[in-house]
Scaffold this motif. Structure first.
Motif, mmCIF file in Angstrom:
data_model
loop_
_atom_site.group_PDB
_atom_site.id
_atom_site.type_symbol
_atom_site.label_atom_id
_atom_site.label_comp_id
_atom_site.label_asym_id
_atom_site.label_seq_id
_atom_site.Cartn_x
_atom_site.Cartn_y
_atom_site.Cartn_z
ATOM 1 N N LEU A 1 0.817 -1.212 0.000
ATOM 2 C CA LEU A 1 0.000 0.000 0.000
ATOM 3 C C LEU A 1 0.851 1.263 0.000
ATOM 4 O O LEU A 1 2.070 1.221 0.162
ATOM 5 C CB LEU A 1 -0.938 -0.026 1.204
ATOM 6 C CG LEU A 1 -1.863 -1.251 1.297
ATOM 7 C CD1 LEU A 1 -2.746 -1.158 2.538
ATOM 8 C CD2 LEU A 1 -2.713 -1.398 0.041
ATOM 9 N N THR B 1 -2.015 -8.307 11.991
ATOM 10 C CA THR B 1 -3.356 -8.282 11.428
ATOM 11 C C THR B 1 -3.452 -9.313 10.322
ATOM 12 O O THR B 1 -2.476 -9.574 9.623
ATOM 13 C CB THR B 1 -3.704 -6.888 10.855
ATOM 14 O OG1 THR B 1 -2.693 -6.478 9.938
ATOM 15 C CG2 THR B 1 -3.824 -5.866 11.971
ATOM 16 N N HIS C 1 -2.468 -4.677 5.472
ATOM 17 C CA HIS C 1 -1.868 -3.599 6.252
ATOM 18 C C HIS C 1 -0.475 -3.911 6.793
ATOM 19 O O HIS C 1 0.247 -2.996 7.190
ATOM 20 C CB HIS C 1 -2.770 -3.255 7.438
ATOM 21 C CG HIS C 1 -4.040 -2.567 7.063
ATOM 22 N ND1 HIS C 1 -5.040 -2.302 7.972
ATOM 23 C CD2 HIS C 1 -4.473 -2.084 5.879
ATOM 24 C CE1 HIS C 1 -6.042 -1.685 7.358
ATOM 25 N NE2 HIS C 1 -5.720 -1.549 6.098
ATOM 26 N N ALA D 1 2.861 -2.191 5.491
ATOM 27 C CA ALA D 1 2.749 -0.737 5.641
ATOM 28 C C ALA D 1 2.913 -0.317 7.091
ATOM 29 O O ALA D 1 3.684 0.609 7.404
ATOM 30 C CB ALA D 1 1.398 -0.264 5.099
ATOM 31 N N LEU D 2 2.220 -0.994 7.999
ATOM 32 C CA LEU D 2 2.318 -0.622 9.413
ATOM 33 C C LEU D 2 3.715 -0.897 9.960
ATOM 34 O O LEU D 2 4.236 -0.133 10.785
ATOM 35 C CB LEU D 2 1.261 -1.384 10.222
ATOM 36 C CG LEU D 2 -0.200 -1.060 9.875
ATOM 37 C CD1 LEU D 2 -1.146 -1.922 10.701
ATOM 38 C CD2 LEU D 2 -0.514 0.421 10.089
ATOM 39 N N TRP E 1 -5.974 1.565 13.060
ATOM 40 C CA TRP E 1 -6.057 0.635 11.932
ATOM 41 C C TRP E 1 -6.228 -0.796 12.420
ATOM 42 O O TRP E 1 -6.911 -1.608 11.763
ATOM 43 C CB TRP E 1 -4.829 0.771 11.044
ATOM 44 C CG TRP E 1 -4.701 2.151 10.496
ATOM 45 C CD1 TRP E 1 -3.767 3.095 10.825
ATOM 46 C CD2 TRP E 1 -5.573 2.785 9.544
ATOM 47 N NE1 TRP E 1 -3.992 4.257 10.142
ATOM 48 C CE2 TRP E 1 -5.090 4.107 9.351
ATOM 49 C CE3 TRP E 1 -6.697 2.368 8.839
ATOM 50 C CZ2 TRP E 1 -5.716 4.997 8.475
ATOM 51 C CZ3 TRP E 1 -7.317 3.256 7.969
ATOM 52 C CH2 TRP E 1 -6.821 4.553 7.800
ATOM 53 N N GLN F 1 -9.503 -3.176 11.576
ATOM 54 C CA GLN F 1 -9.375 -4.542 11.063
ATOM 55 C C GLN F 1 -10.184 -5.509 11.914
ATOM 56 O O GLN F 1 -10.873 -6.396 11.386
ATOM 57 C CB GLN F 1 -7.911 -4.957 11.058
ATOM 58 C CG GLN F 1 -7.657 -6.389 10.585
ATOM 59 C CD GLN F 1 -7.460 -6.514 9.106
ATOM 60 O OE1 GLN F 1 -6.570 -5.883 8.549
ATOM 61 N NE2 GLN F 1 -8.260 -7.343 8.455
ATOM 62 N N ARG G 1 -8.315 2.493 1.834
ATOM 63 C CA ARG G 1 -7.475 1.335 1.510
ATOM 64 C C ARG G 1 -6.007 1.605 1.782
ATOM 65 O O ARG G 1 -5.284 0.730 2.282
ATOM 66 C CB ARG G 1 -7.683 0.969 0.040
ATOM 67 C CG ARG G 1 -6.705 -0.024 -0.541
ATOM 68 C CD ARG G 1 -7.115 -0.428 -1.952
ATOM 69 N NE ARG G 1 -6.021 -1.010 -2.701
ATOM 70 C CZ ARG G 1 -5.513 -2.217 -2.514
ATOM 71 N NH1 ARG G 1 -6.013 -2.985 -1.578
ATOM 72 N NH2 ARG G 1 -4.514 -2.666 -3.252
ATOM 73 N N HIS G 2 -5.547 2.827 1.511
ATOM 74 C CA HIS G 2 -4.123 3.160 1.640
ATOM 75 C C HIS G 2 -3.780 3.840 2.957
ATOM 76 O O HIS G 2 -2.722 4.472 3.071
ATOM 77 C CB HIS G 2 -3.684 4.020 0.456
ATOM 78 C CG HIS G 2 -3.609 3.264 -0.836
ATOM 79 N ND1 HIS G 2 -2.581 2.409 -1.138
ATOM 80 C CD2 HIS G 2 -4.458 3.215 -1.896
ATOM 81 C CE1 HIS G 2 -2.779 1.880 -2.337
ATOM 82 N NE2 HIS G 2 -3.911 2.347 -2.821
ATOM 83 N N LEU G 3 -4.638 3.723 3.951
ATOM 84 C CA LEU G 3 -4.352 4.205 5.307
ATOM 85 C C LEU G 3 -4.145 5.710 5.363
ATOM 86 O O LEU G 3 -3.410 6.216 6.221
ATOM 87 C CB LEU G 3 -3.120 3.494 5.885
ATOM 88 C CG LEU G 3 -3.102 1.961 5.814
ATOM 89 C CD1 LEU G 3 -1.814 1.411 6.413
ATOM 90 C CD2 LEU G 3 -4.296 1.352 6.489
#
Length: 457
Positions: free
Chosen positions: A63, A320, A326, A329-330, A363, A367, A410-412
């Protein structure tokens, strides 16, 4: 400059070590697997057995935060990633012609690639980084903990040897031993919040034939039945994955491990059928991953940090399930923050823990909520009842304003209630529904009878 030990050579560990090293911190990364990605991507991906990292062979869509962090912190890695075959896909590419640009639109880009390609690019960069030492085949067996209130981690144990540092970063994943080591050392236990997702994940990889078509045209990459989800993951170098998600209690789940059954069922979903009709070359068995949960592991409680000199990132901190994509990215967002505040975190991790709650926890909560709804719906085979939610999903592929909101979630970039809750989105959705008075939520995938008829008796 803080001396740092990173436990674990997954994406979060590799990325964090690189960002720390490029800020001048001496870093030693310990990874128990002696093998590293990069020498032969195809062999690494399809032939490397990695039972401790089941997600490594599952499909990924990287993402916007992944792209943003890499371009900001390590543009050479980003360039290498693209050179190795990763592809950019902007959410507005669906429309062919992009709408007039708005601030932030440039972020709404997915990187279509297998995880192994990013691993290889990060490993290559770390080999060039003089401040970072990667010790493959070295398993951390414990922590060096000095007593105090709170206790302080001052190093790691690797076999009979110890490695003294100012900060230890746990990037060893969802099966991390660090919580047990802390309890054994007399520390207060980490605070663990876990939610079982109740879903199983199955995928199979294919490669487009060199002499054949490269894509099926404008086809959505997702389809759904009342009891199952299907996804198509275009990836690097002509590869793509077909993915099925269903309840862990579904009685047909075991049958899907047969490639012929898996493909027959996948063809019941428009998203998958369009790509399978391109006559691709199968490249893998059916790869299953279950036992999925959403777990938050905090090294701080109401009394503050349970220990100093130690923080966690990636799946060690926030695990998650992969349906929303995610994880990478996280992990890189946490690594970027950590690298930028390493000295103060080494002295006192309280600010880092507060940042994770403020920046990452929402986030995680989103989820958990989405998975609770999906798990119940898949288990019960429930019909779609929320007309507005179904209309938003359909409208996004016809209206760039709604697509922008969808992409931001979708892309936080923005939470769902904020992105979808604007007057503009509501106005566009209302107009879309007014033009379709008979719109009724429905699935595009098979009925239960059609699904069961495809499964051998």
């Amino acid at each position: 400059m803080a001396r740092v030990a990173v436990i674990g050579g997954g994406i979060s560990g590799l990325g964090t070590a690189l960002m720390l090293g490029r800020r001048g911190h001496p870093v030693t990364l310990f990874e128990q697997d002696a093998r590293q990605a990069g020498e032969d991507l195809e062999r690494d991906f399809f032939d490397w057995r990695r039972p401790r990292v089941p997600q490594a062979v599952q499909p990924h869509s990287l993402l916007a935060p992944v792209r943003t962090v890499l371009r900001t912190e390590s543009p050479d890695v980003y360039a290498d990633l693209l050179a190795r075959g990763a592809r950019e896909y902007h959410e507005f590419d669906w429309f062919g012609e992009h709408p007039p640009h708005r601030a932030g639109d440039e972020q709404l880009v997915t990187l279509r690639t297998r995880r192994i390609v990013l691993e290889a690019a990060l490993i290559a960069a770390l080999r060039r980084e003089p401040t970072v030492e990667v010790r493959g085949g070295h398993r951390v067996s414990g922590l060096v903990v000095d007593e105090g209130r709170p206790a302080r981690v001052t190093g790691v144990r690797v076999g009979a040897r110890t490695h003294q540092v100012d900060l230890v970063v746990d990037a060893s994943g969802r099966r991390s031993s660090v919580p047990d080591w802390l309890v054994a050392a007399g520390c207060r236990p980490p605070v663990v919040e876990s939610h079982r997702a109740g879903i199983a994940y199955l995928c199979r990889w294919y490669r487009l034939r060199a002499e054949g078509p490269r894509d099926p045209g404008q086809v959505r990459t997702g389809s759904a039945a009342p009891f199952a989800l299907a996804g198509l993951f275009p990836s690097d170098n002509g590869t793509f994955a077909v993915n099925l998600v269903l309840s862990t209690g579904d009685p047909t789940r075991g049958a899907l491990l047969d490639p012929a059954v898996f493909e027959a069922v996948a063809r019941r979903f428009p998203a998958c059928a369009a790509w399978l009709d391109l006559d691709p070359e199968p490249r893998s068995a059916v790869l299953a991953m279950a036992g999925l949960d959403n777990r938050w592991t905090a090294l701080a409680d109401e009394a503050g940090p349970v220990v100093t000199g130690l923080v966690s990132i990636g799946d060690s901190l926030i695990h998650t399930n992969p349906t929303l994509g995610h994880g990478v990215a996280l992990g890189l967002l946490a690594g970027q923050y950590l690298a930028g505040h390493a000295d103060e975190i080494a002295a006192d991790p309280d600010g880092y823990h507060a940042w994770t709650v403020q920046a990452l926890r929402p986030w995680f909560d989103a989820q958990v909520t989405a998975d609770r709804v999906n798990a119940q719906r898949l288990a019960e085979g429930s019909p779609l009842l929320d007309r507005r939610a179904a209309a938003l999903a359909a409208c996004a592929f016809e209206d760039p304003v709604v697509m922008r909101a969808r992409a931001q979630v979708r892309h936080l970039v923005r939470p769902a209630e904020e992105a979808y809750g604007t007057e503009e989105v509501e106005r566009h959705l209302t107009a879309w529904l007014d033009a379709r008075q008979d719109f009724t939520p429905q699935h595009d995938g098979p009925t239960r009878a059609q699904w069961d008829a495809t499964i051998p008796g």
